[in-house]
Design a protein around this motif. Structure first.
Motif, mmCIF file in Angstrom:
data_model
loop_
_atom_site.group_PDB
_atom_site.id
_atom_site.type_symbol
_atom_site.label_atom_id
_atom_site.label_comp_id
_atom_site.label_asym_id
_atom_site.label_seq_id
_atom_site.Cartn_x
_atom_site.Cartn_y
_atom_site.Cartn_z
ATOM 1 N N LYS A 30 0.838 -1.209 0.000
ATOM 2 C CA LYS A 30 0.000 0.000 0.000
ATOM 3 C C LYS A 30 0.870 1.255 0.000
ATOM 4 O O LYS A 30 0.562 2.226 -0.689
ATOM 5 N N LEU A 31 1.954 1.217 0.765
ATOM 6 C CA LEU A 31 2.863 2.356 0.817
ATOM 7 C C LEU A 31 3.481 2.599 -0.563
ATOM 8 O O LEU A 31 3.480 3.732 -1.060
ATOM 9 N N ALA A 32 3.966 1.558 -1.201
ATOM 10 C CA ALA A 32 4.555 1.695 -2.542
ATOM 11 C C ALA A 32 3.498 2.159 -3.537
ATOM 12 O O ALA A 32 3.765 3.017 -4.385
ATOM 13 N N TYR A 33 2.286 1.626 -3.423
ATOM 14 C CA TYR A 33 1.198 2.015 -4.325
ATOM 15 C C TYR A 33 0.917 3.512 -4.224
ATOM 16 O O TYR A 33 0.630 4.167 -5.230
ATOM 17 N N ASN A 34 1.007 4.050 -3.033
ATOM 18 C CA ASN A 34 0.752 5.473 -2.844
ATOM 19 C C ASN A 34 1.755 6.352 -3.584
ATOM 20 O O ASN A 34 1.477 7.513 -3.845
ATOM 21 N N TYR A 35 2.881 5.797 -3.937
ATOM 22 C CA TYR A 35 3.867 6.529 -4.741
ATOM 23 C C TYR A 35 3.660 6.278 -6.231
ATOM 24 O O TYR A 35 3.599 7.209 -7.017
ATOM 25 N N ASP A 38 0.248 2.090 -9.070
ATOM 26 C CA ASP A 38 0.101 0.891 -9.903
ATOM 27 C C ASP A 38 0.328 -0.296 -8.976
ATOM 28 O O ASP A 38 1.440 -0.475 -8.464
ATOM 29 N N TRP A 39 -0.724 -1.094 -8.754
ATOM 30 C CA TRP A 39 -0.648 -2.162 -7.750
ATOM 31 C C TRP A 39 0.408 -3.202 -8.115
ATOM 32 O O TRP A 39 1.169 -3.630 -7.252
ATOM 33 N N ASN A 40 0.483 -3.609 -9.376
ATOM 34 C CA ASN A 40 1.472 -4.611 -9.779
ATOM 35 C C ASN A 40 2.891 -4.097 -9.598
ATOM 36 O O ASN A 40 3.772 -4.820 -9.136
ATOM 37 N N LEU A 41 3.107 -2.853 -9.949
ATOM 38 C CA LEU A 41 4.419 -2.248 -9.777
ATOM 39 C C LEU A 41 4.757 -2.134 -8.288
ATOM 40 O O LEU A 41 5.903 -2.389 -7.882
ATOM 41 N N ALA A 42 3.777 -1.794 -7.478
ATOM 42 C CA ALA A 42 3.983 -1.719 -6.024
ATOM 43 C C ALA A 42 4.375 -3.093 -5.471
ATOM 44 O O ALA A 42 5.282 -3.198 -4.638
ATOM 45 N N ASP A 44 5.904 -5.443 -7.129
ATOM 46 C CA ASP A 44 7.275 -5.690 -7.587
ATOM 47 C C ASP A 44 8.293 -4.976 -6.695
ATOM 48 O O ASP A 44 9.339 -5.538 -6.362
ATOM 49 N N ILE A 45 7.983 -3.747 -6.321
ATOM 50 C CA ILE A 45 8.876 -2.979 -5.449
ATOM 51 C C ILE A 45 9.043 -3.695 -4.109
ATOM 52 O O ILE A 45 10.155 -3.851 -3.603
ATOM 53 N N VAL A 46 7.932 -4.152 -3.550
ATOM 54 C CA VAL A 46 7.979 -4.825 -2.251
ATOM 55 C C VAL A 46 8.736 -6.149 -2.358
ATOM 56 O O VAL A 46 9.526 -6.489 -1.473
ATOM 57 N N GLN A 47 8.546 -6.881 -3.442
ATOM 58 C CA GLN A 47 9.310 -8.122 -3.646
ATOM 59 C C GLN A 47 10.805 -7.823 -3.664
ATOM 60 O O GLN A 47 11.597 -8.548 -3.065
ATOM 61 N N ASP A 48 11.171 -6.755 -4.345
ATOM 62 C CA ASP A 48 12.574 -6.345 -4.412
ATOM 63 C C ASP A 48 13.105 -6.024 -3.013
ATOM 64 O O ASP A 48 14.227 -6.392 -2.653
ATOM 65 N N VAL A 49 12.291 -5.353 -2.211
ATOM 66 C CA VAL A 49 12.687 -5.027 -0.839
ATOM 67 C C VAL A 49 12.853 -6.301 -0.005
ATOM 68 O O VAL A 49 13.797 -6.416 0.778
ATOM 69 N N PHE A 50 11.963 -7.264 -0.197
ATOM 70 C CA PHE A 50 12.102 -8.519 0.550
ATOM 71 C C PHE A 50 13.364 -9.280 0.150
ATOM 72 O O PHE A 50 14.002 -9.919 0.987
ATOM 73 N N VAL A 51 13.751 -9.198 -1.108
ATOM 74 C CA VAL A 51 15.017 -9.805 -1.544
ATOM 75 C C VAL A 51 16.180 -9.123 -0.821
ATOM 76 O O VAL A 51 17.102 -9.785 -0.345
#
Length: 182
Positions: A30-35, A38-42, A44-51
């Motif tokens: 949700k935080l990434a989406y607010n930037y 785009d939910w799919n892109l958000a 992807d960003i979170v997956q990258d952070v978890f990596v």
């Protein structure tokens, strides 16, 4: 953030990652989406952070505030995506761009009634990033001024000013909605 201790090192790391994914996954998306809006892109960003978290497992005890650290990672990655020329080309050339810039409601918005929460949420997303991020962190993520200062690297007065101006902009947006017969 607690670590899951296990004799098998990789099992402990995997279990720890599952815990943080369960605990933070939805909020970070949700935080990434607010930037990026785009939910799919958000996601992807979170997956990258978890990596990144997985790679930093050995150093996790050195991080003073895990929540602040992981939120900062998401914010920075989202801002990097917004700055990237590829993102700008995709958004600007997208047929969806005309929908975002028109006054017509998004298709999914027309399905829902214009409830006050919906209007507020949409208004928050329409704020410029510098106001949107402090509003979201303060009201939705329930961070205090000092936590926001740590996350964004801004001084307290700047945060207070942005909160005040963001609230004022939201109030004006909400009044316009009411004036439109919403």
């Amino acid at each position: 953030m607690r670590k899951v201790k296990n004799e098998d090192h990789s099992d402990g790391r995997d279990a720890w990652l599952e815990i943080i994914m369960d605990e933070y996954g939805e909020r970070l998306t949700k935080l990434a989406y607010n930037y990026v809006k785009d939910w799919n892109l958000a996601e992807d960003i979170v997956q990258d952070v978890f990596v990144t978290c997985y790679r930093h497992y050995e150093k996790i005890d050195e991080i003073l505030s895990f929540k602040a650290w992981i939120y900062r990672l998401v914010i920075n990655r989202a801002k990097d995506v917004l700055k990237s020329s590829a993102f700008k080309r995709v958004v600007m050339n997208s047929s969806l761009f005309s929908r975002f810039t028109s006054n017509e409601p998004l298709p999914e918005m027309s399905v829902l009634k214009r409830s006050e929460e919906e209007i507020l949420s949409r208004s928050v997303l329409d704020l410029p990033v510098k106001y949107r991020e402090v509003i979201i962190l303060y009201y939705y993520e329930e961070c205090n001024i000092d936590e926001i200062r740590e996350l964004l690297g801004l001084n307290r007065n700047t945060i207070k000013t942005r909160l005040s101006r963001g609230r004022s902009k939201l109030k004006n947006m909400m009044e316009r909605w009411d004036g439109d017969g919403g």
